[in-house]
Design an enzyme around this catalytic site. Sequence first.
Site, PDB file in Angstrom:
ATOM      1  N   SER A 126      -4.592  -2.845 -15.413  1.00 29.07           N
ATOM      2  CA  SER A 126      -4.451  -2.299 -13.895  1.00 29.07           C
ATOM      3  C   SER A 126      -3.160  -2.753 -13.348  1.00 29.07           C
ATOM      4  CB  SER A 126      -5.643  -2.554 -13.064  1.00 29.07           C
ATOM      5  OG  SER A 126      -5.391  -2.067 -11.704  1.00 29.07           O
ATOM      6  N   TYR A 151     -12.692  -8.184  -9.242  1.00 29.02           N
ATOM      7  CA  TYR A 151     -12.365  -7.005 -10.103  1.00 29.02           C
ATOM      8  C   TYR A 151     -10.975  -7.235 -10.968  1.00 29.02           C
ATOM      9  CZ  TYR A 151     -10.194  -2.613 -11.535  1.00 29.02           C
ATOM     10  OH  TYR A 151      -9.515  -1.513 -12.178  1.00 29.02           O
ATOM     11  N   LYS A 155      -9.398  -8.177 -15.092  1.00 31.47           N
ATOM     12  CA  LYS A 155      -8.328  -7.441 -15.740  1.00 31.47           C
ATOM     13  C   LYS A 155      -7.193  -8.310 -16.222  1.00 31.47           C
ATOM     14  CE  LYS A 155      -9.982  -3.205 -15.388  1.00 31.47           C
ATOM     15  NZ  LYS A 155     -10.712  -2.716 -16.605  1.00 31.47           N
TER      16      LYS A 155
HETATM   17  N1  UFG Z   1      -6.846   4.976   1.493  1.00 26.88           N
HETATM   18  C1  UFG Z   1      -6.884   5.464   2.949  1.00 26.88           C
HETATM   19  N2  UFG Z   1      -8.265   5.971   3.310  1.00 26.88           N
HETATM   20  C2  UFG Z   1      -9.067   6.079   2.281  1.00 26.88           C
HETATM   21  C3  UFG Z   1      -8.989   5.427   0.930  1.00 26.88           C
HETATM   22  C4  UFG Z   1      -7.939   5.033   0.658  1.00 26.88           C
HETATM   23  O1  UFG Z   1      -6.020   5.223   3.823  1.00 26.88           O
HETATM   24  O2  UFG Z   1     -10.417   6.580   2.723  1.00 26.88           O
HETATM   25  C5  UFG Z   1      -5.463   4.370   1.369  1.00 26.88           C
HETATM   26  C6  UFG Z   1      -5.294   3.077   0.772  1.00 26.88           C
HETATM   27  O3  UFG Z   1      -5.166   2.243   1.966  1.00 26.88           O
HETATM   28  C7  UFG Z   1      -4.184   2.881  -0.114  1.00 26.88           C
HETATM   29  C8  UFG Z   1      -4.045   4.336  -0.771  1.00 26.88           C
HETATM   30  O4  UFG Z   1      -4.830   5.162   0.091  1.00 26.88           O
HETATM   31  O5  UFG Z   1      -2.998   2.858   0.552  1.00 26.88           O
HETATM   32  C9  UFG Z   1      -4.672   4.495  -2.196  1.00 26.88           C
HETATM   33  O6  UFG Z   1      -6.132   3.762  -1.881  1.00 26.88           O
HETATM   34  P1  UFG Z   1      -7.248   4.001  -3.097  1.00 26.88           P
HETATM   35  O7  UFG Z   1      -8.367   3.212  -2.805  1.00 26.88           O
HETATM   36  O8  UFG Z   1      -7.272   5.197  -3.852  1.00 26.88           O
HETATM   37  O9  UFG Z   1      -6.529   3.052  -4.471  1.00 26.88           O
HETATM   38  P2  UFG Z   1      -6.051   1.494  -4.453  1.00 26.88           P
HETATM   39  O10 UFG Z   1      -4.282   1.493  -4.576  1.00 26.88           O
HETATM   40  O11 UFG Z   1      -6.511   0.800  -3.273  1.00 26.88           O
HETATM   41  O12 UFG Z   1      -6.828   0.925  -5.747  1.00 26.88           O
HETATM   42  C10 UFG Z   1      -6.484   1.320  -7.119  1.00 26.88           C
HETATM   43  C11 UFG Z   1      -7.559   1.417  -7.825  1.00 26.88           C
HETATM   44  C12 UFG Z   1      -8.288   0.205  -8.029  1.00 26.88           C
HETATM   45  C13 UFG Z   1      -7.101  -0.870  -8.484  1.00 26.88           C
HETATM   46  C14 UFG Z   1      -5.575  -0.767  -7.720  1.00 26.88           C
HETATM   47  C15 UFG Z   1      -4.606  -1.571  -8.187  1.00 26.88           C
HETATM   48  O13 UFG Z   1      -8.750   2.119  -7.303  1.00 26.88           O
HETATM   49  O14 UFG Z   1      -9.136  -0.048  -9.100  1.00 26.88           O
HETATM   50  O15 UFG Z   1      -5.302   0.820  -7.519  1.00 26.88           O
HETATM   51  O16 UFG Z   1      -3.544  -1.546  -7.362  1.00 26.88           O
HETATM   52  F1  UFG Z   1      -7.351  -2.273  -8.553  1.00 26.88           F
END
Ligand code: UFG
Length: 343
Positions: A126, A151, A155
């Site tokens: 990741s 988590y 990785k």
């Molecule tokens: N977000 C919102 N509202 C929500 C959910 C997400 O605004 O309800 C935003 C988050 O703040 C972020 C973006 O949308 O800016 C993406 O969020 P995600 O949770 O979809 O993805 P992340 O980038 O936080 O996490 C993903 C994977 C993880 C991994 C990570 C690595 O889900 O498993 O990328 O950077 F670790």
Amino acid sequence: MSSILVTGGAGYIGSHTVVELFRAGYNPVIIDNFSNSEKSVLKGIESITGERITLYTGDCNDADFVNYIFESDPEITGCIHFAAYKAVGESVEKPVEYYKNNINSLLVLLTSMMQFNIKNLVFSSSCTVYGQPDELPVTESSPVKKAESPYGNTKQICEEVIEDTVAAAGEIKAVSLRYFNPVGAHPSSQIGELPIGTPNNLVPFLTQTVAGIRKELVIFGDDYDTPDGTCVRDYIHVLDLAQAHVKALDYLDKKKNDSLYRVFNVGTGNGHTVLDVIKTFESVTGEKVNYRVGTRRAGDVEKVWANADKINKELNWKTQLTLKQALNDAWSWQKVLKNRGKQ
Ligand code: UFG
């Protein structure tokens, strides 16, 4: 035809990869304990591919079980290791379970691979290993930062375990694929993401909100140093990501070196803000998203997107599908789930 063991092959990225393996002429063999996936996924794969799936139901932490599979299927020439716990927040609450499951299953798999002389491994890593990179877009030589969560740390540790094993064993070849943000579903709407409970990720939360399952989507902060203040990510269609695994296997197959370890970013090379995603979804589907801006989520990085030059060049892989297509596919899949009386 060479068989490929796909651990966690009934999961979100695993199931799309199984489809792409069939398409490329491999014979995927799934191992899954269905702790975070459903048996219905197999029907979806079979209806897309028209092929019968070989499935072993069980846990990759069980060495006897993994050995039994390699014994039963001497055609297996490589493994793609997806099976792992993946919820960032849950890993903070249950670190021991995450370390035990994610690291031990890799150790079991590597031990068994060496015992049965299976040389090729693709590991599901990741972009979380970069944390908030100092320079963007992030390349594979950017420093690996202290992990934000157990988590993320699993990785990093797994990548190190593989690197050390390759160096010592002298006969395993491995690729770690550092995924950016996988989104979307198979364009046939036969398989897609199946979040259990309330989704943590943006796109499933968004589609569930539009489907009326969630009241509203909360944007986690709009005061970041980005074009519109919301976080930036590199969203990649899950089918493009799946194809990267096939390319990685082809690459390992062709390499004659006894020992080889390579790391690749798998992203589109483009960053999109949360608001971009919402607006793109609205324009492509014609649906309105009920959202509001809330406070920042702990542990979120401000912005990250990939430099994908290395994988473009060395694996001959390029993203082909757009964010529009991914969001359209995610929405079609959500409607299928709704019709099934699921989510
Ligand atoms: N977000 C919102 N509202 C929500 C959910 C997400 O605004 O309800 C935003 C988050 O703040 C972020 C973006 O949308 O800016 C993406 O969020 P995600 O949770 O979809 O993805 P992340 O980038 O936080 O996490 C993903 C994977 C993880 C991994 C990570 C690595 O889900 O498993 O990328 O950077 F670790």
